[in-house]
Write an enzyme that holds these catalytic residues in place. Structure first.
Site, short mmCIF file in Angstrom:
data_model
loop_
_atom_site.label_atom_id
_atom_site.label_comp_id
_atom_site.label_asym_id
_atom_site.label_seq_id
_atom_site.Cartn_x
_atom_site.Cartn_y
_atom_site.Cartn_z
N GLN A 167 -10.18 -2.33 2.51
CA GLN A 167 -9.76 -3.03 3.84
C GLN A 167 -9.71 -2.31 5.08
OE1 GLN A 167 -5.76 -4.20 1.76
NE2 GLN A 167 -5.09 -3.80 3.61
N MET A 198 0.95 -1.20 -0.05
CA MET A 198 0.14 0.01 0.12
C MET A 198 0.87 1.41 -0.09
SD MET A 198 -3.38 -1.00 1.82
CE MET A 198 -2.97 -0.78 3.65
N SER A 250 4.58 1.42 7.89
CA SER A 250 4.47 2.43 7.26
C SER A 250 3.60 3.50 8.22
CB SER A 250 3.17 2.15 6.13
OG SER A 250 3.95 1.41 5.09
N ARG A 251 3.09 2.73 9.27
CA ARG A 251 2.30 3.74 10.31
C ARG A 251 3.36 4.51 11.13
NH1 ARG A 251 -2.03 0.01 9.33
NH2 ARG A 251 -3.77 0.85 8.88
N GLY A 264 11.34 -2.80 5.45
CA GLY A 264 10.59 -4.22 5.24
C GLY A 264 10.02 -4.71 4.10
N HIS A 265 9.43 -3.74 3.40
CA HIS A 265 9.10 -3.95 1.88
C HIS A 265 10.07 -4.06 1.11
CE1 HIS A 265 5.67 -1.18 3.21
NE2 HIS A 265 5.03 -1.97 2.85
N ALA A 323 4.12 3.85 1.06
CA ALA A 323 4.89 4.35 1.99
C ALA A 323 5.81 3.36 2.54
CB ALA A 323 3.68 4.65 3.25
N LEU A 324 6.59 3.16 1.58
CA LEU A 324 7.58 1.86 1.62
C LEU A 324 8.64 2.01 2.81
CD1 LEU A 324 7.95 0.79 -1.95
CD2 LEU A 324 6.12 0.08 -0.30
#
Ligand code: PAF
Length: 283
Positions: free
Chosen positions: A62, A31, A189-190, A37-38, A33-34
């Protein structure tokens, strides 16, 4: 790196590669906001497959909380730069209309059973129906050989493995380890929405999980959970939604630890306004 916005264009490109060269495809849905981890998922895909495809799509179906959707961080240009640096081959950045040309009413018929009732599913009503819906659509578009997901969304990995099973998709699911900041905070991302004070508080979540893993043989499960919840509840900024020790396959709560049974500790909590999740595999 090729970037596509339409289903027609990406499918034309994927077909051409497939027809000419018979390559294997790895897919990393995101989604945006990499973070690292991505990028570690991209890395794993590059190691395992010939062509790595990523998608950036903030899926509206979602989000159970409209505010969370509206505030979800968007940084497409930076994301594309990061994907380019990481060596991603193809990126799909579709509009809502491209993903859902017939609207969003129709969901998948996957029966999640208990997985669809517990933990995240219980606290985020409709969340996994939306995840199943978007991932099914993205898999239909990309038709990868491998799907790369992060262990941080532990329950999502189980849910999407059910999706693959339900539709008998010829896709191998690869679950990659959670990446953490040096101090233990799971990358998300949060995290970029946390204030400095919240960021410090957020460390209590992984600290609780690590404590549980370290002391799983020292105390009864019930005591471990109660002690950790008590610690977390001391902090005004932390509102714990759940902290559970469960069977790693079924997500059913366990009463006694048995090292022969896959076991995982999972937490979800709001730190300030930001909802965070994390988990640690015990065995
Ligand atoms: O884990 C995520 O970022 C999302 O749930 C996913 C798998 C990209 C579907 O929107």
């Amino acid at each position: 790196m090729k970037v596509f916005q339409t289903v027609h264009d990406i499918q034309k490109c994927l077909l051409e590669i497939n027809d000419k060269h018979g390559k294997t495809f790895g897919f990393v849905p995101t989604m945006g906001a990499l973070h690292q981890g991505h990028l570690s998922l991209i890395q794993s895909s590059k190691e395992k497959t010939d062509i790595t495809v990523a998608s950036i799509f903030v899926n509206p179906t979602q989000f159970n909380d409209q505010k969370d959707f509206e505030k979800y961080p968007i940084q497409i240009d930076k994301d594309l730069e990061m994907l380019l640096d990481a060596g991603c081959d193809i990126v799909l950045v579709p509009s809502v209309e491209e993903v859902y040309p017939y609207g969003t009413v129709e969901k998948t018929g996957v029966n999640l059973g208990f997985l669809g009732k517990t933990l995240e599913a219980e606290h985020r009503k409709g969340h996994y129906e939306g995840v199943l819906q978007v991932v099914k659509r993205l898999l239909d578009i990309v038709q990868p050989d491998f799907l790369f997901l992060g262990q941080k969304d532990y329950q999502q990995c189980l849910v999407l493995s059910k999706l693959i099973e339900h539709y008998h998709l010829p896709i191998q699911l690869e679950i990659c380890p959670t990446l953490r900041e040096k101090d233990g905070l799971a990358m998300s991302s949060r995290n970029m929405r946390l204030t400095a004070e919240e960021r410090t508080m957020a460390l209590q979540l992984s600290a609780s999980l690590f404590y549980i893993k370290e002391h799983i043989n020292d105390f009864p499960i019930k005591t471990l959970i109660e002690t950790e919840l008590e610690k977390l509840n001391q902090y005004d900024l932390i509102k714990t939604e759940y902290l559970e020790i469960v069977n790693g396959k079924t997500l059913k709560k366990i009463k006694h630890f048995n090292p022969k049974i896959p076991t995982v500790a999972l937490i979800a909590a709001k730190v300030g306004e930001i909802r965070l999740i994390d988990n640690v595999i015990i065995t």
